[in-house]
Design a protein around this motif. Sequence first.
Motif: not given
Length: 112
Positions: A96-112
């Motif tokens: 779950l932690d790995n999944y959430l980190q991937k989601m957070q990383t993807g979200k940060n890349q989209t916002n840039e």
Amino acid sequence: MEIRRDVFQAIADPTRRQIIEMVARQPLNVNAIAENFDVSRQAVSLHVKILTECGLIVIRKQGRERYCEARLEQLQEVTTWVDHCRQFWATQFKSLDNYLQKMQTGKNQTNE
């Protein structure tokens, strides 16, 4: 019909857990055990009987007295089960932690 008892039944009851702790420190007779509880001697005897059937206590006769002694080897079954559950949930939370980190990383890349 005979009831099959196991170590999990023994530790499910708080009174039985207290009895196990008491006789683990030193062998005691049922009267000495019963003095520590606000229940009848008969109720304590039933708890001792269940603990005996589960293999956590043995009764040793010394003269006219019967002493309860702890046999805690049976608790290894509980330890094994808890360790298995701990490993399972640790794996699940890591995933779950790995999944959430991937989601957070993807979200940060989209916002840039």
